[in-house]
Motif scaffolding. Structure first.
Motif, PDB file in Angstrom:
ATOM      1  N   HIS A  54      12.192 -34.691  -8.354  1.00  0.00           N
ATOM      2  CA  HIS A  54      10.829 -34.417  -7.913  1.00  0.00           C
ATOM      3  C   HIS A  54       9.845 -34.460  -9.072  1.00  0.00           C
ATOM      4  N   ALA A  55      10.304 -34.049 -10.251  1.00  0.00           N
ATOM      5  CA  ALA A  55       9.434 -34.112 -11.424  1.00  0.00           C
ATOM      6  C   ALA A  55       9.087 -35.554 -11.761  1.00  0.00           C
ATOM      7  N   VAL A  56      10.061 -36.453 -11.637  1.00  0.00           N
ATOM      8  CA  VAL A  56       9.812 -37.868 -11.921  1.00  0.00           C
ATOM      9  C   VAL A  56       8.851 -38.445 -10.899  1.00  0.00           C
ATOM     10  N   VAL A  57       9.100 -38.143  -9.614  1.00  0.00           N
ATOM     11  CA  VAL A  57       8.219 -38.646  -8.557  1.00  0.00           C
ATOM     12  C   VAL A  57       6.818 -38.076  -8.718  1.00  0.00           C
ATOM     13  N   GLY A  58       6.736 -36.779  -9.050  1.00  0.00           N
ATOM     14  CA  GLY A  58       5.434 -36.150  -9.217  1.00  0.00           C
ATOM     15  C   GLY A  58       4.657 -36.696 -10.400  1.00  0.00           C
ATOM     16  N   ALA A  59       5.348 -37.282 -11.364  1.00  0.00           N
ATOM     17  CA  ALA A  59       4.680 -37.852 -12.536  1.00  0.00           C
ATOM     18  C   ALA A  59       4.097 -39.227 -12.256  1.00  0.00           C
ATOM     19  N   ASP A  60       4.256 -39.738 -11.036  1.00  0.00           N
ATOM     20  CA  ASP A  60       3.796 -41.071 -10.638  1.00  0.00           C
ATOM     21  C   ASP A  60       4.540 -42.139 -11.430  1.00  0.00           C
ATOM     22  N   PRO A  61       5.724 -42.554 -10.947  1.00  0.00           N
ATOM     23  CA  PRO A  61       6.546 -43.518 -11.694  1.00  0.00           C
ATOM     24  C   PRO A  61       5.822 -44.811 -12.040  1.00  0.00           C
ATOM     25  N   ARG A  62       4.795 -45.188 -11.257  1.00  0.00           N
ATOM     26  CA  ARG A  62       4.081 -46.427 -11.549  1.00  0.00           C
ATOM     27  C   ARG A  62       3.400 -46.383 -12.917  1.00  0.00           C
ATOM     28  N   GLY A  63       3.069 -45.166 -13.357  1.00  0.00           N
ATOM     29  CA  GLY A  63       2.426 -45.043 -14.655  1.00  0.00           C
ATOM     30  C   GLY A  63       3.390 -44.991 -15.822  1.00  0.00           C
ATOM     31  N   LEU A  64       4.692 -45.012 -15.540  1.00  0.00           N
ATOM     32  CA  LEU A  64       5.681 -44.899 -16.604  1.00  0.00           C
ATOM     33  C   LEU A  64       6.052 -46.239 -17.213  1.00  0.00           C
ATOM     34  N   VAL A  65       5.836 -47.324 -16.466  1.00  0.00           N
ATOM     35  CA  VAL A  65       6.308 -48.644 -16.888  1.00  0.00           C
ATOM     36  C   VAL A  65       5.159 -49.460 -17.458  1.00  0.00           C
ATOM     37  N   SER A  66       5.427 -50.160 -18.542  1.00  0.00           N
ATOM     38  CA  SER A  66       4.417 -50.979 -19.211  1.00  0.00           C
ATOM     39  C   SER A  66       4.285 -52.313 -18.487  1.00  0.00           C
ATOM     40  N   ALA A  67       3.549 -52.294 -17.394  1.00  0.00           N
ATOM     41  CA  ALA A  67       3.316 -53.492 -16.597  1.00  0.00           C
ATOM     42  C   ALA A  67       2.037 -53.305 -15.796  1.00  0.00           C
ATOM     43  N   ASP A  68       1.392 -54.411 -15.441  1.00  0.00           N
ATOM     44  CA  ASP A  68       0.134 -54.338 -14.700  1.00  0.00           C
ATOM     45  C   ASP A  68       0.334 -53.834 -13.278  1.00  0.00           C
ATOM     46  N   ALA A  69       1.450 -54.180 -12.679  1.00  0.00           N
ATOM     47  CA  ALA A  69       1.756 -53.727 -11.317  1.00  0.00           C
ATOM     48  C   ALA A  69       3.233 -53.377 -11.250  1.00  0.00           C
ATOM     49  N   VAL A  70       3.552 -52.344 -10.494  1.00  0.00           N
ATOM     50  CA  VAL A  70       4.911 -51.793 -10.509  1.00  0.00           C
ATOM     51  C   VAL A  70       5.381 -51.492  -9.096  1.00  0.00           C
ATOM     52  N   ASP A  71       6.610 -51.852  -8.806  1.00  0.00           N
ATOM     53  CA  ASP A  71       7.269 -51.443  -7.572  1.00  0.00           C
ATOM     54  C   ASP A  71       8.137 -50.227  -7.851  1.00  0.00           C
ATOM     55  N   VAL A  72       8.167 -49.275  -6.925  1.00  0.00           N
ATOM     56  CA  VAL A  72       8.973 -48.071  -7.088  1.00  0.00           C
ATOM     57  C   VAL A  72       9.937 -47.965  -5.919  1.00  0.00           C
ATOM     58  N   VAL A  73      11.213 -47.772  -6.230  1.00  0.00           N
ATOM     59  CA  VAL A  73      12.237 -47.555  -5.208  1.00  0.00           C
ATOM     60  C   VAL A  73      12.878 -46.210  -5.472  1.00  0.00           C
ATOM     61  N   GLN A  74      12.809 -45.310  -4.501  1.00  0.00           N
ATOM     62  CA  GLN A  74      13.387 -43.968  -4.652  1.00  0.00           C
ATOM     63  C   GLN A  74      14.489 -43.796  -3.620  1.00  0.00           C
ATOM     64  N   LEU A  75      15.652 -43.328  -4.062  1.00  0.00           N
ATOM     65  CA  LEU A  75      16.790 -43.157  -3.167  1.00  0.00           C
ATOM     66  C   LEU A  75      17.220 -41.700  -3.120  1.00  0.00           C
ATOM     67  N   PRO A  76      16.425 -40.812  -2.481  1.00  0.00           N
ATOM     68  CA  PRO A  76      16.756 -39.390  -2.514  1.00  0.00           C
ATOM     69  C   PRO A  76      17.932 -39.000  -1.656  1.00  0.00           C
ATOM     70  N   GLY A  77      18.263 -39.810  -0.655  1.00  0.00           N
ATOM     71  CA  GLY A  77      19.376 -39.435   0.211  1.00  0.00           C
ATOM     72  C   GLY A  77      20.272 -40.619   0.488  1.00  0.00           C
ATOM     73  N   ALA A  78      20.453 -41.448  -0.553  1.00  0.00           N
ATOM     74  CA  ALA A  78      21.213 -42.670  -0.371  1.00  0.00           C
ATOM     75  C   ALA A  78      22.628 -42.367   0.098  1.00  0.00           C
ATOM     76  N   ALA A  79      23.037 -43.013   1.168  1.00  0.00           N
ATOM     77  CA  ALA A  79      24.362 -42.772   1.737  1.00  0.00           C
ATOM     78  C   ALA A  79      25.258 -43.971   1.462  1.00  0.00           C
ATOM     79  N   GLY A  80      26.182 -43.824   0.536  1.00  0.00           N
ATOM     80  CA  GLY A  80      27.175 -44.861   0.328  1.00  0.00           C
ATOM     81  C   GLY A  80      26.910 -45.705  -0.902  1.00  0.00           C
ATOM     82  N   GLN A  81      27.998 -46.033  -1.593  1.00  0.00           N
ATOM     83  CA  GLN A  81      27.903 -46.773  -2.840  1.00  0.00           C
ATOM     84  C   GLN A  81      27.356 -48.176  -2.631  1.00  0.00           C
ATOM     85  N   GLN A  82      27.711 -48.821  -1.522  1.00  0.00           N
ATOM     86  CA  GLN A  82      27.238 -50.184  -1.284  1.00  0.00           C
ATOM     87  C   GLN A  82      25.729 -50.221  -1.046  1.00  0.00           C
TER      88      GLN A  82
END
Length: 399
Positions: free
Chosen positions: A7-35
């Motif tokens: 939650h701390a990472v999400v609250g920090a706005d992950p888009r602002g963490l990466v050195s790029a003009d535009a950023v995609d964010v994928v969050q897997l908080p309840g990912a079910a299964g290794q595949q």
């Protein structure tokens, strides 16, 4: 189980963490299964540009293979030492997938391991198997007896360093320097296994450089600005498309339920980490919705917590919305004689009075609530009068 570090990472706005003009964010908080997790990772790694993967959760080794060392896995939803071979994500899958990325890549890990898993993790760290050639920075800490109520100190320090940036550096900051500062600031000392491998290249955004390029409102001073001033500038790689940033959480498994999550949430809010507090409360609300249903008192409680967090953060419009939602739910459950329902309407009214430009758009909902409550005529009249006053004031003055 909600993960405060995530939650701390999400609250920090992950888009602002990466050195790029535009950023995609994928969050897997309840990912079910290794595949499923592997598919998301492969999708993220397939794109060009800088790639940041932030992993938090628990490491495990299969209980049937511990004597031979065993392969380290990232526990996913439902993973236990007996099932992690089939339900967890093998760490080698993670590093192999990231190693195939055509561009700068950084893996940040704030993970924990129990005593039975620790020898295998330490051996993999010493041999370099946890990295397998990719840039990896982070810590492994002993698994606590109960789920943490706050984000891990390493993640908090790492995010703090990124918020401060490096005033003398270029568009990106050096992950190794940020890692060293986070280690020192976290106070973990010898209880943590530090992970530091490779050079990530220009992945992490330098907030201080961005502030110089485009003047922004003045921010509160951050304690770690001085140590970060020594960071070396890096030359960014041009990015023509959106650069994906993938946060892969791993909820801790086989641990007792958290008794009082409110303590950690309120501590975050009082420390000014409002986004983190709101994300934690929203996660607990979602869990209550799944377990008890949308009309349950348990779900309603978390709506009220989120309302008060919004008020503490100064977002009175959002607070009014949430208190109105909570009041409607209480009226449905307890009827118009429910004193707590009336109290929720009063709190919504208070926040509405301080909601500025949003007040006209929220007035109808508040009026509808007062019209349902016995003796609410006077308050309803006050809403109408206040609304007319706002409509008579020029917009600039209304602010």
């Amino acid at each position: 189980m909600p993960n405060p570090t995530l939650h701390a990472v999400v609250g920090a706005d992950p888009r602002g963490l990466v050195s790029a003009d535009a950023v995609d964010v994928v969050q897997l908080p309840g990912a079910a299964g290794q595949q499923s997790v592997l598919a998301y990772l492969q999708h993220a790694a397939a794109g060009p540009g800088p790639l940041l993967v932030w992993v938090t959760g628990r490491l495990m080794v299969s209980s049937s293979r511990r004597r031979g060392g065993g392969e380290v896995h990232l526990a996913l939803s439902g993973s236990t030492p007996g099932s992690v071979r089939y339900t967890g994500l093998p760490w080698s899958w993670l590093t192999r997938t990231l190693g195939a990325h055509q561009g700068p890549v950084l893996l940040v890990a704030d993970v924990e391991a129990d005593p039975a898993t620790w020898p295998a993790v330490a051996a993999a760290a010493e041999s370099g198997q946890l990295s397998e050639g990719i840039a990896l920075f982070g810590v492994v800490t002993p698994a606590p007896p109960a789920p943490a109520q706050e984000a891990g100190p390493y993640t908090r320090a790492f995010l703090g360093a990124l918020r401060a940036g490096s005033p003398g550096a270029g568009p990106a900051v050096d992950a190794a320097a940020v890692h060293q500062w986070a280690l020192a600031e976290s106070g973990l000392g010898g209880q943590a296994l530090a992970l530091a491998y490779g050079a990530s290249g220009p992945v992490l955004n330098n907030a201080a450089h961005q502030a110089r390029s485009a003047p922004a409102p003045e921010r509160a001073p951050v304690r770690d600005a001085v140590p970060l001033s020594a960071l070396a500038p890096l030359t960014p790689v041009p990015v023509a498309v959106r650069a994906p940033a993938d946060a892969v959480p791993a909820p801790a498994a086989a641990v007792p339920a958290q008794d009082d999550p409110l303590a950690g949430i309120l501590a975050a809010a009082r420390a000014g980490r409002h986004n983190e507090a709101a994300a934690m409360a929203a996660a607990w609300e979602q869990q209550a919705l799944r377990r008890h249903g949308p009309q349950s008192p348990e779900a309603g409680l978390w709506t009220e917590v989120r309302a008060d967090l919004a008020r503490l953060a100064g977002d009175h419009g959002r607070a009014a919305e949430l208190w109105m939602s909570a009041a409607r739910a209480r009226l449905e459950r307890g009827g118009t004689g429910d004193a707590e329902a009336v109290a929720a309407v009063k709190r919504a009214h208070y926040c509405w009075q301080h909601s500025g430009e949003r007040a006209p758009g929220l007035a109808a909902g508040l009026l509808a609530l007062w019209e349902r409550v016995p003796g609410g005529e006077g308050a309803a009249d006050h809403v109408r009068t206040h609304l007319r006053t706002l409509q008579d004031v020029p917009p600039a003055a209304a602010r």
